[in-house]
Every structure is written in C-alpha cells, then in structure tokens.
Enzyme design. Structure first.
Site, PDB file in Angstrom:
ATOM      1  CG  ASP A  11     134.298  24.671 136.886  1.00 23.83           C
ATOM      2  OD1 ASP A  11     134.425  25.708 137.823  1.00 23.83           O
ATOM      3  OD2 ASP A  11     133.883  24.452 135.919  1.00 23.83           O
ATOM      4  N   GLY A  12     133.930  24.282 140.126  1.00 23.28           N
ATOM      5  CA  GLY A  12     132.471  23.929 140.991  1.00 23.28           C
ATOM      6  C   GLY A  12     132.538  24.530 142.253  1.00 23.28           C
ATOM      7  N   GLY A  19     132.205  27.681 143.393  1.00 21.29           N
ATOM      8  CA  GLY A  19     131.311  28.471 143.636  1.00 21.29           C
ATOM      9  C   GLY A  19     129.804  27.873 143.645  1.00 21.29           C
ATOM     10  NE  ARG A  20     129.049  25.558 138.776  1.00 21.97           N
ATOM     11  CZ  ARG A  20     129.492  24.523 138.062  1.00 21.97           C
ATOM     12  NH1 ARG A  20     128.827  23.593 137.342  1.00 21.97           N
ATOM     13  NH2 ARG A  20     130.988  24.377 137.671  1.00 21.97           N
ATOM     14  NE  ARG A  40     132.103  32.859 142.661  1.00 16.83           N
ATOM     15  CZ  ARG A  40     131.733  32.005 141.817  1.00 16.83           C
ATOM     16  NH1 ARG A  40     130.733  31.147 141.439  1.00 16.83           N
ATOM     17  NH2 ARG A  40     132.942  31.240 141.003  1.00 16.83           N
ATOM     18  CB  THR A  90     144.697  34.028 131.030  1.00 19.39           C
ATOM     19  OG1 THR A  90     145.741  33.134 130.924  1.00 19.39           O
ATOM     20  CG2 THR A  90     145.048  35.633 130.760  1.00 19.39           C
ATOM     21  CG  ASN A 123     139.626  31.902 136.771  1.00 23.68           C
ATOM     22  OD1 ASN A 123     140.192  30.894 136.851  1.00 23.68           O
ATOM     23  ND2 ASN A 123     138.258  31.805 136.281  1.00 23.68           N
ATOM     24  NE  ARG A 133     132.974  26.355 130.239  1.00 22.23           N
ATOM     25  CZ  ARG A 133     131.818  26.101 130.571  1.00 22.23           C
ATOM     26  NH1 ARG A 133     130.825  25.717 130.210  1.00 22.23           N
ATOM     27  NH2 ARG A 133     131.615  26.525 131.683  1.00 22.23           N
ATOM     28  CG  LEU A 134     139.745  21.199 126.462  1.00 23.17           C
ATOM     29  CD1 LEU A 134     140.531  20.965 125.267  1.00 23.17           C
ATOM     30  CD2 LEU A 134     139.815  20.126 127.446  1.00 23.17           C
ATOM     31  CD  GLU A 145     141.659   8.015 126.306  1.00 27.68           C
ATOM     32  OE1 GLU A 145     140.526   8.102 126.401  1.00 27.68           O
ATOM     33  OE2 GLU A 145     142.450   7.633 125.261  1.00 27.68           O
TER      34      GLU A 145
END
Ligand code: IPE
Ligand code: IPE
Ligand code: MG
Length: 247
Positions: A21-22, A24-25, A34, A67, A69, A195-196, A208
């Site tokens: 993740d990340g 785009g940022r 992006r 899904t 996205n 988050r998941l 973990e």
C-alpha cells in the site's frame, strides 16, 4: 551488524503475505500521477520477491488488486491491468531463472482477458519451479473467498456427497482459494494503514501483523528483513501461556 545476518533461518515464517500500500501517496509526494507510483511499486515487488526466495521463505502472497479496487478511476484501473501484463511478460524469465513458481488467487475469470492470459501463461511456464511460490492476489477479497468456498460446500451437500455434520475447519480450508497453501505466519502492510482491507480473512486468523510506515515503492530488502526480525522476536502463544511453550 547487517540485518540479514541477524535473521535465524531456522525460524522463518513459511508464508508471508503483504498488503502493498501507498503507491498513490508516494507518487503525490513526488508530484506525479498515481500510476507513476504503481510503476515504481514493481521495483519493490522484485526486491521483496528476491529477498524472500534468498532467505528460504516458501510462500509469498502479494495483494495486488482487491475486489474493491474496481471502484477507482477507470484510467487507474486500466493502467494497473496493463502494468500487470507488461510486468508478467517481462519477469517470467527471472522467475524461471530463480526457480520461483507463480500462482494467483481471486476471482480471476473477471480480469480483462489480456491480464488473465498473461497470468495463465506465467503460471503455466513456472509450474515446475520449487524454491518458492509467489502468489498474486488479484480481484481478491476475503469475503469473496468465503462466499465461493460456501458455494462449493453447499453444492456438495445438495448433490448428496457431503454430510453437513462433517463440515469442519479442514473442509473449509480445502475449499478456499488458498487450499494446499499454509496460512501466513506474518502479514506486512506498508504505508502506515492499519487494517486488513478485506484480505485473507480466514487465513490471517492467527498471523502476526507488522505495519510499516514506508510507502510501498520505497519498501526495500532491509525493510523486509526488519519485518522478519520483528516476527522472530515475538512469542506466538496460540491461546496457551508462556510457560507451556517448548522453547
Ligand atoms: C497500493 O497503493 C496499490 C493498489 C491498491 C493497487 P495505493 O494505490 O492504494 O496507494 P495509496 O494508498 O492511495 O497511497
Ligand atoms: C488494499 O489497499 C488493496 C491492495 C493493496 C491491493 P487499498 O489502498 O485499496 O485499501 P484501502 O481502500 O485503503 O482500505
Ligand atoms: Mg491504498
């Protein structure tokens, strides 16, 4: 001392799952669109795949497209799907050279045909490799996985080949898209989100969790080693108390 040499190769997670993740940022930080972030994310995929294989990790699952996205702007979705085709066709030779098998989980039939075909070609041409399995989660969601497993199980009950009384954990496991693959011992999510996002809901029941603030395009081998080392310093109790564990 460098991080890699601190890793205990006798205590590796057999399966690592990553929510990449990340992108785009990261692109925004670089004043770029992006999709620039997604392109640079491929470098991190290469690095992490290589380091996981080098360490001796057997399964690496990467969440590449959820899904949910599909709800992104069409240009971004189209670019991601095209990037997948380009990357797959370029990297298959490297996977073969490194003895890495490609696999995929998700509702794959609904991917654009070019993406689906590139994926099937990659899976087919790497099917005899044995060092590590790289699993791409594409058009995947944990709820989708549970729904399709339930549908398979219900169909077996309906045609009389399965007694509902015999539905147990192993049977559900065997009907998930990850059948035959051990559950991830370690989940990594980059970019600071905790988050998941509908990833492997059943399979992560006792994993973990490691959250890294680093945006995915900047995630390097060293960051990956850090996550593995952090995992190795944890006590996994599975409901027991510390004194009961064989050390
Ligand atoms: C992850 O990066 C890649 C995909 C979901 C395909 P994002 O595109 O979600 O990046 P951010 O979260 O917007 O920064
Ligand atoms: C999760 O990332 C999906 C993938 C990494 C493929 P998102 O960026 O889509 O998740 P949310 O929407 O922020 O929860
Ligand atoms: Mg995101």
């Amino acid at each position: 001392m460098d991080l890699k040499s601190q890793i205990d190769i006798n205590n590796l997670p057999g399966h690592v799952a990553i929510i990449m993740d990340g992108n785009g940022r990261w692109a925004k930080q670089h004043n770029q669109p992006r999709v620039f972030g997604h392109r640079h994310g491929v470098r991190a995929v290469r690095e992490v795949t290589e380091s996981a294989a080098e360490l001796g990790i057997k399964y690496l699952t990467l969440y590449a497209f959820s899904t949910e996205n599909w709800a992104r702007p069409k240009l971004e979705v189209d670019t991601l799907m095209r990037l997948l085709v380009d990357t797959l066709s370029k990297e298959i030779a490297t996977l073969n050279k490194n003895n890495i098998r490609l696999d995929a989980i998700g509702d794959l039939q609904r991917l654009p045909s070019a993406t689906f075909n590139a994926l099937m070609d990659g899976i087919q041409s790497t099917r005899n490799n044995s060092r590590m399995t790289l699993i791409l989660a594409l058009n995947y969601s944990g709820k989708w996985d549970l729904i399709q497993a339930t549908q398979h199980i219900a169909a077996q009950v309906l045609d009389g080949t399965l007694d509902p009384e015999s539905i147990n954990e192993a049977l559900i496991q065997n009907n998930l898209s990850t059948h035959g693959i051990p559950d991830p011992e370690l989940l990594i999510r980059t970019s600071g989100e905790r988050r998941l996002s509908n990833f492997l809901l059943w399979q992560l029941a006792y994993s973990e969790l490691f959250f890294s603030p680093v945006f995915w395009p900047d995630f390097s081998k060293e960051h990956f080693y850090q996550a593995i080392l952090d995992f190795q310093h944890r006590e996994r109790r599975f409901g027991k108390i510390s004194e009961q564990l064989v050390k």
